[in-house]
Scaffold this motif. Structure first.
Motif, mmCIF file in Angstrom:
data_model
loop_
_atom_site.group_PDB
_atom_site.id
_atom_site.type_symbol
_atom_site.label_atom_id
_atom_site.label_comp_id
_atom_site.label_asym_id
_atom_site.label_seq_id
_atom_site.Cartn_x
_atom_site.Cartn_y
_atom_site.Cartn_z
ATOM 1 N N ALA A 5 -4.726 9.540 2.399
ATOM 2 C CA ALA A 5 -5.451 8.503 1.661
ATOM 3 C C ALA A 5 -4.574 7.274 1.561
ATOM 4 O O ALA A 5 -3.369 7.367 1.312
ATOM 5 C CB ALA A 5 -5.820 9.010 0.267
ATOM 6 N N LEU A 21 -7.547 5.523 9.207
ATOM 7 C CA LEU A 21 -8.076 5.077 7.914
ATOM 8 C C LEU A 21 -8.417 3.593 7.955
ATOM 9 O O LEU A 21 -9.461 3.165 7.473
ATOM 10 C CB LEU A 21 -7.056 5.343 6.801
ATOM 11 C CG LEU A 21 -6.862 6.811 6.407
ATOM 12 C CD1 LEU A 21 -5.658 6.971 5.496
ATOM 13 C CD2 LEU A 21 -8.111 7.334 5.712
ATOM 14 N N VAL A 81 -3.815 3.914 -0.418
ATOM 15 C CA VAL A 81 -4.047 3.259 -1.708
ATOM 16 C C VAL A 81 -3.445 1.867 -1.638
ATOM 17 O O VAL A 81 -2.236 1.715 -1.483
ATOM 18 C CB VAL A 81 -3.431 4.068 -2.866
ATOM 19 C CG1 VAL A 81 -3.650 3.336 -4.183
ATOM 20 C CG2 VAL A 81 -4.045 5.454 -2.914
ATOM 21 N N ALA A 122 0.838 -1.193 0.000
ATOM 22 C CA ALA A 122 0.000 0.000 0.000
ATOM 23 C C ALA A 122 0.873 1.244 0.000
ATOM 24 O O ALA A 122 2.064 1.183 0.347
ATOM 25 C CB ALA A 122 -0.914 0.014 1.221
ATOM 26 N N THR A 123 0.280 2.345 -0.409
ATOM 27 C CA THR A 123 0.941 3.639 -0.281
ATOM 28 C C THR A 123 0.012 4.569 0.479
ATOM 29 O O THR A 123 -1.209 4.474 0.363
ATOM 30 C CB THR A 123 1.261 4.272 -1.655
ATOM 31 O OG1 THR A 123 0.101 4.179 -2.480
ATOM 32 C CG2 THR A 123 2.421 3.587 -2.333
ATOM 33 N N LEU A 124 0.630 5.442 1.265
ATOM 34 C CA LEU A 124 -0.140 6.425 2.024
ATOM 35 C C LEU A 124 0.161 7.801 1.439
ATOM 36 O O LEU A 124 1.316 8.224 1.383
ATOM 37 C CB LEU A 124 0.252 6.361 3.502
ATOM 38 C CG LEU A 124 -0.561 7.225 4.458
ATOM 39 C CD1 LEU A 124 -2.018 6.786 4.512
ATOM 40 C CD2 LEU A 124 0.038 7.180 5.863
ATOM 41 N N HIS A 125 -0.897 8.456 0.982
ATOM 42 C CA HIS A 125 -0.746 9.785 0.386
ATOM 43 C C HIS A 125 -1.294 10.828 1.341
ATOM 44 O O HIS A 125 -2.234 10.564 2.076
ATOM 45 C CB HIS A 125 -1.551 9.890 -0.914
ATOM 46 C CG HIS A 125 -1.167 8.888 -1.965
ATOM 47 N ND1 HIS A 125 -0.565 9.239 -3.138
ATOM 48 C CD2 HIS A 125 -1.298 7.552 -2.010
ATOM 49 C CE1 HIS A 125 -0.354 8.158 -3.856
ATOM 50 N NE2 HIS A 125 -0.794 7.119 -3.200
ATOM 51 N N ARG A 126 -0.698 12.001 1.266
ATOM 52 C CA ARG A 126 -1.297 13.126 1.954
ATOM 53 C C ARG A 126 -2.324 13.733 1.017
ATOM 54 O O ARG A 126 -2.145 13.724 -0.197
ATOM 55 C CB ARG A 126 -0.223 14.156 2.298
ATOM 56 C CG ARG A 126 -0.560 15.081 3.440
ATOM 57 C CD ARG A 126 0.718 15.686 4.010
ATOM 58 N NE ARG A 126 1.557 16.299 2.972
ATOM 59 C CZ ARG A 126 1.259 17.463 2.393
ATOM 60 N NH1 ARG A 126 0.187 18.146 2.741
ATOM 61 N NH2 ARG A 126 2.059 17.962 1.470
ATOM 62 N N ARG A 127 -3.440 14.205 1.546
ATOM 63 C CA ARG A 127 -4.427 14.850 0.690
ATOM 64 C C ARG A 127 -4.295 16.351 0.862
ATOM 65 O O ARG A 127 -4.264 16.856 1.980
ATOM 66 C CB ARG A 127 -5.840 14.381 1.039
ATOM 67 C CG ARG A 127 -5.984 12.882 0.877
ATOM 68 C CD ARG A 127 -7.410 12.462 0.864
ATOM 69 N NE ARG A 127 -8.078 12.930 -0.341
ATOM 70 C CZ ARG A 127 -9.393 12.815 -0.551
ATOM 71 N NH1 ARG A 127 -10.151 12.275 0.366
ATOM 72 N NH2 ARG A 127 -9.925 13.236 -1.661
ATOM 73 N N ASN A 174 -4.283 13.691 -4.076
ATOM 74 C CA ASN A 174 -3.254 12.918 -3.380
ATOM 75 C C ASN A 174 -1.859 13.431 -3.728
ATOM 76 O O ASN A 174 -1.524 13.540 -4.900
ATOM 77 C CB ASN A 174 -3.352 11.451 -3.772
ATOM 78 C CG ASN A 174 -4.663 10.834 -3.333
ATOM 79 O OD1 ASN A 174 -5.391 11.422 -2.541
ATOM 80 N ND2 ASN A 174 -4.950 9.659 -3.839
ATOM 81 N N ALA A 185 0.898 5.363 -9.348
ATOM 82 C CA ALA A 185 1.156 6.622 -8.651
ATOM 83 C C ALA A 185 0.033 6.969 -7.680
ATOM 84 O O ALA A 185 0.101 7.987 -6.999
ATOM 85 C CB ALA A 185 1.337 7.746 -9.672
ATOM 86 N N GLY A 186 -1.019 6.133 -7.633
ATOM 87 C CA GLY A 186 -2.129 6.401 -6.731
ATOM 88 C C GLY A 186 -3.024 7.534 -7.189
ATOM 89 O O GLY A 186 -3.729 8.136 -6.394
ATOM 90 N N GLN A 187 -2.991 7.843 -8.491
ATOM 91 C CA GLN A 187 -3.770 8.973 -8.991
ATOM 92 C C GLN A 187 -4.883 8.544 -9.935
ATOM 93 O O GLN A 187 -5.544 9.378 -10.543
ATOM 94 C CB GLN A 187 -2.853 9.979 -9.727
ATOM 95 C CG GLN A 187 -1.691 10.473 -8.914
ATOM 96 C CD GLN A 187 -2.106 11.370 -7.759
ATOM 97 O OE1 GLN A 187 -3.247 11.765 -7.656
ATOM 98 N NE2 GLN A 187 -1.183 11.671 -6.872
ATOM 99 N N ILE A 241 -8.616 9.616 -8.829
ATOM 100 C CA ILE A 241 -8.959 11.032 -8.940
ATOM 101 C C ILE A 241 -9.008 11.460 -10.396
ATOM 102 O O ILE A 241 -9.857 12.267 -10.788
ATOM 103 C CB ILE A 241 -7.979 11.897 -8.116
ATOM 104 C CG1 ILE A 241 -8.487 13.332 -8.071
ATOM 105 C CG2 ILE A 241 -6.589 11.856 -8.666
ATOM 106 C CD1 ILE A 241 -8.014 14.091 -6.894
#
Lengths: 282, 274
Positions: free
Chosen positions: B270, A172, B272, A96-101, A110, B78-80, B83
């Protein structure tokens, strides 16, 4: 391997009828007997504790809607005085990856992704009393009682950022229902910890696996705690497996993706052609 | 019923149901392939298909689809992806909703425009002067293959990213840009949509593994039945009111997706998976 060793050691001891703690009723903190297997990081395995997961496997069928798994066990009566139990169930790690929003032009998008390693896809923790009341933070982390603490960030983060991200990750996952502490939902009944110890030393932890809990091997860890120390520990496991149609389709899609594609396409074209034959009468 | 493929309504519904956007758009291509095949066959029987033009558009479409699928895979890593797809749909649904609603309201008020809209400017001299000209006898055209290839590629990218046939872009562009006779436009566009959505299924399923055959089966069968039910209902109901309602629904979906993106998240992070 250590868990397996400990499990085997525990089983051997139980089968041999050697309740070590019962044989030596000890004041707290008890003098730990020499472990039978390889020693754990903090607490040596204690043969007095018998515990297991009721289901060895959870079968994910096409109608699977989640399942409740039960971890049960018994503390020898002699060591029951002042004892608390903590049960954890940890699922396989997830990529998994954790993104800042961040708000950009009014929209939350993200940014700043960080890869997560050693992030369990499922984690549940139940205890007779809230864990913070039972063990010191360092000990909790060493025992893996807080899944977020064990997660590694790639690239590594400065300490303050890591703290923020661990807290966010916990929220989350709790909101998603795949991490739970103190017996249930995001908040949980903080008073009880979600686990009850019966008078005879019998305990039973019911853990609801949601549909989203990933397939794989789940490790149950059962700890008996007294006066801020782990006095007994044993492990068990269960496996969540896809079976039947669910498994065939998943394997088909991943291993033979080209044929899966052709099958989907053939299905679409057959139905489209049939619709033409049935409905588009001249 | 309202002259659109309807694939564009399916993705937002799947998104609201919680299906990941990449899976929704990839799997939905199956429904697009099924409905475009039955449509193309119906037009072919009436000889209302310019097969050569369809194949040129398809050739561009396959290239565009491959680019779109590749882009989607990168966006996923890229986790995009979520969106991007959502934003494309926000823009698309909002425009479609406004257009459908506006058109229906105009019709309801019986405020007929005195004159048909003025014909577009000729497909500039630029288009005529491009090299690689080819004869399209079925459409009575002799023009460069570059515009249809580019048009096909553009809609191919959209087909991959949004899981739609993009007939709403293809048809007007074929009429006004390529100046094809209207009789063959719809049938020909369906050929391109069929080929491109088929390519999208294969590419998404092999490269991104985002196709779910069980969900696809549901969508395909549901789509076929829905199209028939819609056709029968459409004959009984008042078309303008129905279109106005559809316009409101489409606009509402677009705004709802936009709202989900603009409302402050409880946790400003978030996760992903994958």
């Amino acid at each position: 391997m250590r868990r397996v060793h400990r499990l085997i050691a525990g089983m051997v001891a139980v089968m041999a009828g050697a309740p070590a703690l019962a044989a030596a009723p000890s004041p707290s903190p008890p003098a730990m007997p020499a472990p039978l297997g390889s020693p754990g990081p903090l607490a040596p395995s204690t043969p007095g504790l018998a515990a297991a997961v009721a289901q060895e496997t959870v079968r994910v069928t096409s109608t699977y809607r989640g399942e409740t798994v039960t971890v049960f066990g018994v503390i020898p009566e002699a060591s029951l005085q002042g004892a608390d139990v903590i049960v954890t169930l940890r699922g396989p790690d997830q990529r998994a990856t954790l993104h800042r929003r961040q708000r950009v032009a009014g929209l939350w998008i993200n940014v700043d992704p960080v890869r997560l390693e050693a992030m369990p896809g499922f984690f549940a923790r139940l205890s007779t009393r809230p864990v913070p009341a039972l063990l010191a933070p360092a000990e909790r982390d060493a025992l893996g009682l807080d899944p977020a603490q064990a997660v590694r960030f790639v690239p590594a983060l400065p300490p303050r950022e890591a703290i923020v991200r661990r807290a966010a990750l916990t929220r989350l996952k709790q909101t998603a229902g795949t991490w739970m502490a103190e017996g249930g939902g995001p908040q949980g009944p903080g008073q009880s910890g979600g686990l009850r110890l019966l008078g005879s030393g019998l305990f039973r932890a019911d853990i609801a696996l949601p549909v989203t809990a990933p397939p794989g091997v789940y490790a149950a860890d059962i700890l008996v705690v007294r006066s801020g120390r782990v006095v007994a520990r044993t492990a068990s496991r269960l496996e969540v497996v896809r079976v039947g149609v669910e498994r065939s389709v998943h394997d088909f899609a991943h291993r033979f993706s080209f044929f899966h594609a052709l099958a989907t396409l053939a299905l679409a074209l057959t139905v489209g052609w049939a619709a033409h034959r049935i409905f588009n009468r001249p | 019923m309202v002259g659109v493929g309807g694939g564009f309504l399916l993705t937002p519904i799947l998104l609201f149901m919680g299906i990941p956007a990449p899976v929704a758009v990839a799997t939905q291509a199956g429904q697009v392939a099924a409905s475009s095949l039955s449509g193309a066959l119906a037009h072919a029987r009436r000889r209302a298909v310019d097969l050569r033009m369809g194949l040129v558009l398809s050739a561009g479409g396959i290239v565009g689809a491959a680019a779109g699928v590749g882009l989607l895979g990168r966006l996923q890593q890229a986790g995009q992806a979520e969106i991007t797809i959502t934003l494309l749909y926000v823009g698309f649904l909002t425009v479609m909703g406004v257009l459908i609603l506006g058109e229906a309201l105009t019709a309801i008020r019986r405020r007929r425009l005195g004159h048909p809209p003025p014909p577009r400017a000729r497909p500039g001299e630029v288009l005529r002067r491009l090299p690689l000209r080819m004869k399209f006898p079925a459409s009575g055209l002799y023009l460069s293959v570059i515009p249809p290839l580019a048009l096909g590629a553009g809609t191919g990218v959209l087909a991959a990213l949004m899981g739609i046939g993009a007939g709403f872009i293809l048809v007007p562009a074929m009429i006004y840009l390529l100046r094809m006779p209207t009789a063959t436009v719809v049938g020909t566009s369906l050929v391109q949509i069929l080929v491109v959505s088929s390519a999208v299924i294969v590419l998404q399923a092999t490269l991104n593994i985002t196709v779910d055959i069980l969900l696809a089966a549901l969508l395909i069968v549901g789509g076929v039945i829905g199209a028939q039910v819609g056709a029968r209902l459409g004959q009984r109901l008042r078309a303008e009111e129905l279109r106005a309602l559809l316009g409101v629904v489409v606009l509402g979906m677009g705004l709802r997706l936009l709202w989900d993106l603009s409302v402050q998240p409880a946790v400003p992070f978030a996760l992903v998976i994958g």
